[in-house]
Design a protein around this motif. Structure first.
Motif, PDB file in Angstrom:
ATOM      1  N   ARG A  54       0.806  -1.225   0.000  1.00  0.00           N
ATOM      2  CA  ARG A  54       0.000   0.000   0.000  1.00  0.00           C
ATOM      3  C   ARG A  54       0.837   1.273   0.000  1.00  0.00           C
ATOM      4  N   HIS A  55       2.092   1.191   0.417  1.00  0.00           N
ATOM      5  CA  HIS A  55       2.936   2.385   0.350  1.00  0.00           C
ATOM      6  C   HIS A  55       3.931   2.296  -0.818  1.00  0.00           C
ATOM      7  N   PHE A  56       4.741   1.236  -0.854  1.00  0.00           N
ATOM      8  CA  PHE A  56       5.801   1.200  -1.869  1.00  0.00           C
ATOM      9  C   PHE A  56       5.258   0.898  -3.269  1.00  0.00           C
ATOM     10  N   LEU A 100       6.512  18.332  -0.420  1.00  0.00           N
ATOM     11  CA  LEU A 100       5.800  19.462   0.186  1.00  0.00           C
ATOM     12  C   LEU A 100       4.807  18.930   1.212  1.00  0.00           C
ATOM     13  N   GLU A 101       4.915  19.439   2.430  1.00  0.00           N
ATOM     14  CA  GLU A 101       4.066  18.913   3.509  1.00  0.00           C
ATOM     15  C   GLU A 101       3.875  20.022   4.544  1.00  0.00           C
ATOM     16  N   ALA A 102       2.604  20.161   5.004  1.00  0.00           N
ATOM     17  CA  ALA A 102       2.278  21.259   5.916  1.00  0.00           C
ATOM     18  C   ALA A 102       2.711  20.988   7.356  1.00  0.00           C
ATOM     19  N   THR A 103       2.815  19.728   7.745  1.00  0.00           N
ATOM     20  CA  THR A 103       3.058  19.393   9.154  1.00  0.00           C
ATOM     21  C   THR A 103       4.554  19.217   9.428  1.00  0.00           C
ATOM     22  N   ALA A 104       5.071  20.065  10.331  1.00  0.00           N
ATOM     23  CA  ALA A 104       6.515  20.089  10.581  1.00  0.00           C
ATOM     24  C   ALA A 104       7.037  18.765  11.160  1.00  0.00           C
ATOM     25  N   LYS A 105       6.227  18.084  11.957  1.00  0.00           N
ATOM     26  CA  LYS A 105       6.684  16.806  12.526  1.00  0.00           C
ATOM     27  C   LYS A 105       6.940  15.787  11.418  1.00  0.00           C
ATOM     28  N   LYS A 106       6.138  15.861  10.368  1.00  0.00           N
ATOM     29  CA  LYS A 106       6.308  14.919   9.260  1.00  0.00           C
ATOM     30  C   LYS A 106       7.534  15.295   8.422  1.00  0.00           C
ATOM     31  N   THR A 107       7.753  16.595   8.225  1.00  0.00           N
ATOM     32  CA  THR A 107       8.939  16.967   7.449  1.00  0.00           C
ATOM     33  C   THR A 107      10.220  16.709   8.242  1.00  0.00           C
ATOM     34  N   THR A 126       8.377  22.632   4.280  1.00  0.00           N
ATOM     35  CA  THR A 126       7.267  22.640   5.226  1.00  0.00           C
ATOM     36  C   THR A 126       6.388  23.827   4.850  1.00  0.00           C
ATOM     37  N   ALA A 127       5.306  23.554   4.156  1.00  0.00           N
ATOM     38  CA  ALA A 127       4.454  24.639   3.651  1.00  0.00           C
ATOM     39  C   ALA A 127       3.109  24.088   3.248  1.00  0.00           C
ATOM     40  N   ARG A 128       2.159  24.993   3.142  1.00  0.00           N
ATOM     41  CA  ARG A 128       0.849  24.624   2.590  1.00  0.00           C
ATOM     42  C   ARG A 128       0.907  24.784   1.081  1.00  0.00           C
ATOM     43  N   ALA A 129       0.189  23.926   0.400  1.00  0.00           N
ATOM     44  CA  ALA A 129       0.154  23.967  -1.061  1.00  0.00           C
ATOM     45  C   ALA A 129      -0.351  25.325  -1.552  1.00  0.00           C
ATOM     46  N   GLU A 130      -1.303  25.918  -0.807  1.00  0.00           N
ATOM     47  CA  GLU A 130      -1.871  27.202  -1.234  1.00  0.00           C
ATOM     48  C   GLU A 130      -0.798  28.291  -1.213  1.00  0.00           C
ATOM     49  N   ARG A 148      -1.240  11.897  -3.240  1.00  0.00           N
ATOM     50  CA  ARG A 148      -2.082  10.765  -2.864  1.00  0.00           C
ATOM     51  C   ARG A 148      -2.743  11.067  -1.530  1.00  0.00           C
ATOM     52  N   ALA A 149      -4.052  10.813  -1.461  1.00  0.00           N
ATOM     53  CA  ALA A 149      -4.803  10.880  -0.198  1.00  0.00           C
ATOM     54  C   ALA A 149      -4.707  12.243   0.490  1.00  0.00           C
ATOM     55  N   VAL A 150      -4.830  13.299  -0.293  1.00  0.00           N
ATOM     56  CA  VAL A 150      -4.714  14.645   0.286  1.00  0.00           C
ATOM     57  C   VAL A 150      -6.054  15.370   0.307  1.00  0.00           C
ATOM     58  N   GLU A 158      -6.687  22.558  -7.218  1.00  0.00           N
ATOM     59  CA  GLU A 158      -6.235  23.910  -6.849  1.00  0.00           C
ATOM     60  C   GLU A 158      -4.901  23.874  -6.103  1.00  0.00           C
ATOM     61  N   TYR A 159      -4.554  22.731  -5.539  1.00  0.00           N
ATOM     62  CA  TYR A 159      -3.227  22.569  -4.928  1.00  0.00           C
ATOM     63  C   TYR A 159      -2.169  22.279  -5.989  1.00  0.00           C
ATOM     64  N   LEU A 160      -2.523  21.410  -6.960  1.00  0.00           N
ATOM     65  CA  LEU A 160      -1.512  20.880  -7.882  1.00  0.00           C
ATOM     66  C   LEU A 160      -1.273  21.769  -9.107  1.00  0.00           C
TER      67      LEU A 160
HETATM   68  N1  SAM Z   1       0.479  11.486   0.647  1.00  0.00           N
HETATM   69  C1  SAM Z   1       0.726  10.732   1.872  1.00  0.00           C
HETATM   70  C2  SAM Z   1       0.266   9.307   1.730  1.00  0.00           C
HETATM   71  O1  SAM Z   1      -0.406   8.992   0.744  1.00  0.00           O
HETATM   72  O2  SAM Z   1       0.591   8.493   2.600  1.00  0.00           O
HETATM   73  C3  SAM Z   1       0.055  11.411   3.074  1.00  0.00           C
HETATM   74  C4  SAM Z   1      -1.445  11.391   3.065  1.00  0.00           C
HETATM   75  S1  SAM Z   1      -2.143  12.159   4.484  1.00  0.00           S
HETATM   76  C5  SAM Z   1      -3.704  11.408   4.568  1.00  0.00           C
HETATM   77  C6  SAM Z   1      -2.473  13.819   3.895  1.00  0.00           C
HETATM   78  C7  SAM Z   1      -1.306  14.743   4.111  1.00  0.00           C
HETATM   79  O3  SAM Z   1      -1.509  15.924   3.365  1.00  0.00           O
HETATM   80  C8  SAM Z   1      -1.121  15.152   5.562  1.00  0.00           C
HETATM   81  O4  SAM Z   1       0.198  14.881   5.961  1.00  0.00           O
HETATM   82  C9  SAM Z   1      -1.425  16.642   5.571  1.00  0.00           C
HETATM   83  O5  SAM Z   1      -0.641  17.347   6.508  1.00  0.00           O
HETATM   84  C10 SAM Z   1      -1.092  17.030   4.145  1.00  0.00           C
HETATM   85  N2  SAM Z   1      -1.839  18.194   3.649  1.00  0.00           N
HETATM   86  C11 SAM Z   1      -3.193  18.342   3.636  1.00  0.00           C
HETATM   87  N3  SAM Z   1      -3.530  19.534   3.086  1.00  0.00           N
HETATM   88  C12 SAM Z   1      -2.364  20.149   2.760  1.00  0.00           C
HETATM   89  C13 SAM Z   1      -2.047  21.399   2.159  1.00  0.00           C
HETATM   90  N4  SAM Z   1      -3.018  22.247   1.818  1.00  0.00           N
HETATM   91  N5  SAM Z   1      -0.750  21.695   1.950  1.00  0.00           N
HETATM   92  C14 SAM Z   1       0.233  20.837   2.317  1.00  0.00           C
HETATM   93  N6  SAM Z   1       0.005  19.637   2.892  1.00  0.00           N
HETATM   94  C15 SAM Z   1      -1.280  19.289   3.097  1.00  0.00           C
END
Ligand code: SAM
Length: 238
Positions: A54-56, A100-107, A126-130, A148-150, A158-160
């Motif tokens: 499911r990941h790799f 690109l990821e909004a949550t600092a703990k994850k980055t 470490t940033a929001r897509a917006e 994936r799964a965002v 609008e993010y991509l």
């Molecule tokens: N893509 C990874 C995966 O498939 O395993 C993570 C999926 S997780 C469910 C969604 C991630 O998207 C979270 O870590 C969240 O912090 C990040 N995220 C959600 N909205 C975001 C935004 N606007 N900008 C940046 N990161 C965002």
């Protein structure tokens, strides 16, 4: 599923030969993911076999939609613990990857892992897509934008799309309801300069549901008012 099966499935499904170094990198990745997951919420999947499928393997499925070329600028939006970008970088070292990821703990996890694996050409933001979509340093700077799964597709568009150059592509890794999501994203794609190219079905071993790759071409510049402020795309999807 074992490391051997990862090698076999990569070959059979995606025509990829994983060398010894790459196999070692994947097992280190899985090990660190589980170790860090004890204190940072990185993944709900904790079974090593399911990490492989499911990941790799799911991440590597992007190969069905994309030819990875040298110097290709790839951004993975909302990458979390690095999916799908990092598994792809392990087999395609010639790309220039931005995670690109909004949550600092994850980055923080990603920084640690990239250092441990000694990976070059990987940038972690470490940033929001917006915000990244409005930053001149990253706006329309990528050949390929992945996620994936965002978010649902009208929001994800609008993010991509603002990050992607005209002539580039976005690939969204989606589940069973990809076609319905595409339908609901028609307005967003048109407004943001995108056009659906195709939807590719992906069958993974030991995964019951069919996954889909939604491939979107960027055919026109995104109007400057997009992306809107953080939180607005998900609150008021186009
Ligand atoms: N893509 C990874 C995966 O498939 O395993 C993570 C999926 S997780 C469910 C969604 C991630 O998207 C979270 O870590 C969240 O912090 C990040 N995220 C959600 N909205 C975001 C935004 N606007 N900008 C940046 N990161 C965002």
């Amino acid at each position: 599923m074992t490391a051997d099966q990862l090698v076999r499935s990569s070959r059979e499904l995606f025509d990829l030969e994983l060398g010894r170094d790459v196999q070692r990198a994947y097992s280190l990745y899985a090990e660190q993911l589980l170790a860090w997951n004890e204190r940072v919420n990185l993944t709900a999947i904790t079974d090593p076999e399911t990490i492989v499928t499911r990941h790799f393997l799911d991440s590597l499925s992007v190969k069905m939609a994309v030819t990875f070329t040298t110097g290709m600028r790839v951004v993975d939006v909302g990458t979390g613990a690095g999916f799908p970008g990092l598994p792809l970088r392990l087999v395609f070292p010639q790309i220039e990857l931005t995670l690109l990821e909004a949550t600092a703990k994850k980055t923080a996890f990603l920084q640690h892992l990239v250092q441990l694996l000694g990976l070059t050409n990987v940038r972690i933001l470490t940033a929001r897509a917006e915000d990244a979509g409005q930053d001149p340093a990253t706006r329309e700077k990528f050949d390929l934008a992945l996620a994936r799964a965002v978010a649902p597709l009208p929001v994800l568009a609008e993010y991509l799309l603002p990050l992607c150059r005209v002539g580039g592509r976005c690939v969204a890794l989606k589940g069973e309801h990809a076609a319905a999501e595409v339908q609901s994203a028609q307005d967003a794609l048109r407004i943001l300069g995108g056009r659906l190219a195709r939807i590719i079905s992906v069958e993974l071993p030991q995964v019951v549901e069919t996954h889909h790759l939604v491939v979107i071409e960027k055919i026109a510049a995104t109007p400057p008012q997009y992306p809107r402020r953080p939180g607005i795309p998900s609150k008021r999807p186009l």
